[in-house]
Design a protein around this motif. Structure first.
Motif, mmCIF file in Angstrom:
data_model
loop_
_atom_site.group_PDB
_atom_site.id
_atom_site.type_symbol
_atom_site.label_atom_id
_atom_site.label_comp_id
_atom_site.label_asym_id
_atom_site.label_seq_id
_atom_site.Cartn_x
_atom_site.Cartn_y
_atom_site.Cartn_z
ATOM 1 N N LEU A 29 -23.512 -23.623 14.506
ATOM 2 C CA LEU A 29 -25.146 -24.157 15.569
ATOM 3 C C LEU A 29 -24.970 -23.440 15.903
ATOM 4 C CD1 LEU A 29 -22.798 -27.936 15.393
ATOM 5 C CD2 LEU A 29 -24.545 -26.827 13.664
ATOM 6 N N TYR A 30 -23.607 -22.043 16.649
ATOM 7 C CA TYR A 30 -23.915 -21.546 18.256
ATOM 8 C C TYR A 30 -24.437 -20.167 17.416
ATOM 9 C CZ TYR A 30 -20.085 -23.681 20.946
ATOM 10 O OH TYR A 30 -19.001 -24.644 21.858
ATOM 11 N N LEU A 31 -24.612 -19.948 16.611
ATOM 12 C CA LEU A 31 -25.909 -18.632 15.949
ATOM 13 C C LEU A 31 -27.152 -19.714 16.029
ATOM 14 C CD1 LEU A 31 -24.188 -17.018 12.868
ATOM 15 C CD2 LEU A 31 -23.843 -16.074 14.923
ATOM 16 N N ILE A 32 -27.213 -20.076 15.503
ATOM 17 C CA ILE A 32 -28.931 -21.303 15.730
ATOM 18 C C ILE A 32 -29.142 -21.423 17.169
ATOM 19 C CG2 ILE A 32 -30.144 -23.241 15.153
ATOM 20 C CD1 ILE A 32 -28.130 -24.054 12.935
ATOM 21 N N GLN A 33 -27.725 -21.749 18.246
ATOM 22 C CA GLN A 33 -28.791 -22.149 19.071
ATOM 23 C C GLN A 33 -28.735 -20.527 20.200
ATOM 24 O OE1 GLN A 33 -25.278 -22.727 22.291
ATOM 25 N NE2 GLN A 33 -26.238 -24.920 22.351
ATOM 26 N N ILE A 34 -27.840 -19.506 19.574
ATOM 27 C CA ILE A 34 -27.976 -18.395 20.387
ATOM 28 C C ILE A 34 -29.567 -17.308 19.678
ATOM 29 C CG2 ILE A 34 -27.213 -16.047 20.202
ATOM 30 C CD1 ILE A 34 -24.148 -16.933 19.802
ATOM 31 N N PHE A 35 -29.864 -17.866 18.464
ATOM 32 C CA PHE A 35 -30.940 -17.509 17.858
ATOM 33 C C PHE A 35 -32.199 -18.144 18.304
ATOM 34 C CE2 PHE A 35 -29.035 -15.714 14.293
ATOM 35 C CZ PHE A 35 -28.763 -14.104 14.452
ATOM 36 N N ASP A 36 -32.467 -19.676 18.766
ATOM 37 C CA ASP A 36 -33.440 -20.106 19.195
ATOM 38 C C ASP A 36 -33.826 -19.904 20.416
ATOM 39 O OD1 ASP A 36 -33.942 -21.493 17.127
ATOM 40 O OD2 ASP A 36 -32.315 -22.887 17.613
ATOM 41 N N GLU A 37 -32.374 -19.883 22.068
ATOM 42 C CA GLU A 37 -32.955 -19.587 22.680
ATOM 43 C C GLU A 37 -33.224 -18.263 23.253
ATOM 44 O OE1 GLU A 37 -29.978 -20.074 27.197
ATOM 45 O OE2 GLU A 37 -29.497 -20.591 25.308
ATOM 46 N N TYR A 38 -32.301 -17.139 21.968
ATOM 47 C CA TYR A 38 -32.559 -15.329 23.115
ATOM 48 C C TYR A 38 -33.866 -14.737 22.124
ATOM 49 C CZ TYR A 38 -28.655 -16.889 25.903
ATOM 50 O OH TYR A 38 -28.230 -17.067 26.854
ATOM 51 N N THR A 39 -33.689 -15.007 21.061
ATOM 52 C CA THR A 39 -35.331 -14.721 19.926
ATOM 53 C C THR A 39 -36.744 -15.102 19.925
ATOM 54 O OG1 THR A 39 -34.538 -15.512 18.041
ATOM 55 C CG2 THR A 39 -32.818 -14.200 18.808
ATOM 56 N N ASP A 40 -37.577 -14.760 19.332
ATOM 57 C CA ASP A 40 -38.951 -15.185 19.010
ATOM 58 C C ASP A 40 -39.793 -13.951 18.948
ATOM 59 O OD1 ASP A 40 -39.880 -13.198 21.264
ATOM 60 O OD2 ASP A 40 -39.279 -15.094 22.817
ATOM 61 N N GLU A 41 -40.820 -13.772 17.864
ATOM 62 C CA GLU A 41 -42.015 -12.805 17.538
ATOM 63 C C GLU A 41 -41.727 -11.675 18.140
ATOM 64 O OE1 GLU A 41 -45.552 -13.887 16.647
ATOM 65 O OE2 GLU A 41 -45.156 -15.543 14.942
#
Length: 329
Positions: free
Chosen positions: A11-23
């Protein structure tokens, strides 16, 4: 504590990717490990590689890219893309029905569907215009209550209000509305309306949702089923100018060719346009003839002319005469 948090690593990994990454933005493995550690989770590279693979099996896709000799990771799985979120933000901001405070809260929630970098772009959208906004959250609860009544096939009772010269909402002369059967909600001119059947008057009527208070769902089944079996809410909205009711008439009008877009926007693409000479065209449409309809026609000055029926032509003449008399000195 760290052991219990370890179970939340995915869940933390998803949160990190959602907040700190995009295209356009990725995150390195070292940064991922650091952010997990900040949340009380110790992780090795191999375990994170395994986690990324597991997330991919459930549709949460993470891609890798080489950037300045480093490998970065980013998610390409989003419920909304940024253009969709911008559109939703604009709708929230433009809506008079949603208060300024509620607009800000909703936009903040929408920001959660993208990265922190793209969220800044959404926040800039908030200030597109200084719009008149609702002053309370009651509209939310009204819509919820109306939907519940429609779902449960029940009538409702409510108090109906209007503005006075002191800018106060006061109950209308006809006061408490009972035995009203809600059948649909309609959005017109940036306002919500409830389209309903009034049992006392045996007629279809509409009410501004933001002017309704103290809605109660009654233990009575709705009336008006026969009237609403073939009722077209979209057609009703097109016929009713500014949601002012009047007698439905089939009206013939002549327009300047420059107003084709206006006619299509107002009456839809199904309207039959009959070309005439001198850069004119005519249409025949059913409209709810009211003062707002005449005002709409008058707004185009000599580019629109009502041709019939005669009673509607006379109504237009009467309004023009009244306005003319009002400005005589």
């Amino acid at each position: 504590m760290r052991n219990s948090k370890q179970k939340l690593k995915l869940l933390y990994l998803i949160q990190i990717f959602d907040e700190y990454t995009d295209e356009e933005h990725g995150i390195t493995m070292s940064e991922i490990i650091k952010k997990l550690d900040d949340n009380g989770i110790k992780a090795e590279r191999k375990s994170i590689y395994d986690d990324i693979e597991q997330l991919g099996t459930v549709g949460y896709e993470i891609v890798t890219e080489k950037l300045n000799r480093e490998t970065v990771y980013k998610t390409v799985t989003r419920k909304f893309d940024v253009s969709e979120l911008k559109m939703l933000v604009d709708v929230v901001q433009a809506s008079k029905f949603i208060s300024k405070k509620d607009s800000e809260e909703l936009i903040k929630k929408l920001e959660g569907f993208t990265s922190k970098y793209e969220a800044k772009k959404l926040q800039r959208q908030v200030y597109v215009a200084n719009r008149v906004k609702a002053i309370s959250k009651s509209g939310y609860y009204n819509i919820d209550a109306i939907h519940d009544a429609i779902y449960e096939n029940k009538q409702i009772a409510f108090d109906y209000y209007m503005w006075n010269t002191k800018k106060e909402l006061v109950i209308r002369n006809d006061g408490n509305k009972t035995d009203i059967s809600p059948w649909a909600l309609s959005w017109d001119d940036e306002n919500y309306y409830m389209v309903a059947f009034d049992s006392a008057k045996q007629s279809i009527r509409h009410y501004r949702v933001d002017k309704m208070k103290d809605i109660k769902i009654l233990n009575k089944e709705r009336d008006g089923k026969k009237e609403f079996e073939k009722f077209d809410v979209a057609k009703y909205t097109k016929q009713t100018f500014g949601m002012f009711t009047g007698n439905i008439k089939n009206v013939q009008m002549e327009f300047d060719n420059s107003l084709v877009g206006v006619v299509v926007d107002r009456f839809g693409t199904d309207v039959m346009i009959i070309p005439k000479k001198d850069d004119k065209f005519t249409i025949n449409v059913d409209v709810s003839v009211s003062s707002m309809f005449y005002s709409w026609v008058a707004g185009f000055e000599d580019k629109v002319k009502i041709l019939g029926p005669q009673e509607v032509v006379d109504g237009m003449k009467n309004m023009i005469e009244k306005l003319s008399n009002q400005y005589k000195y």
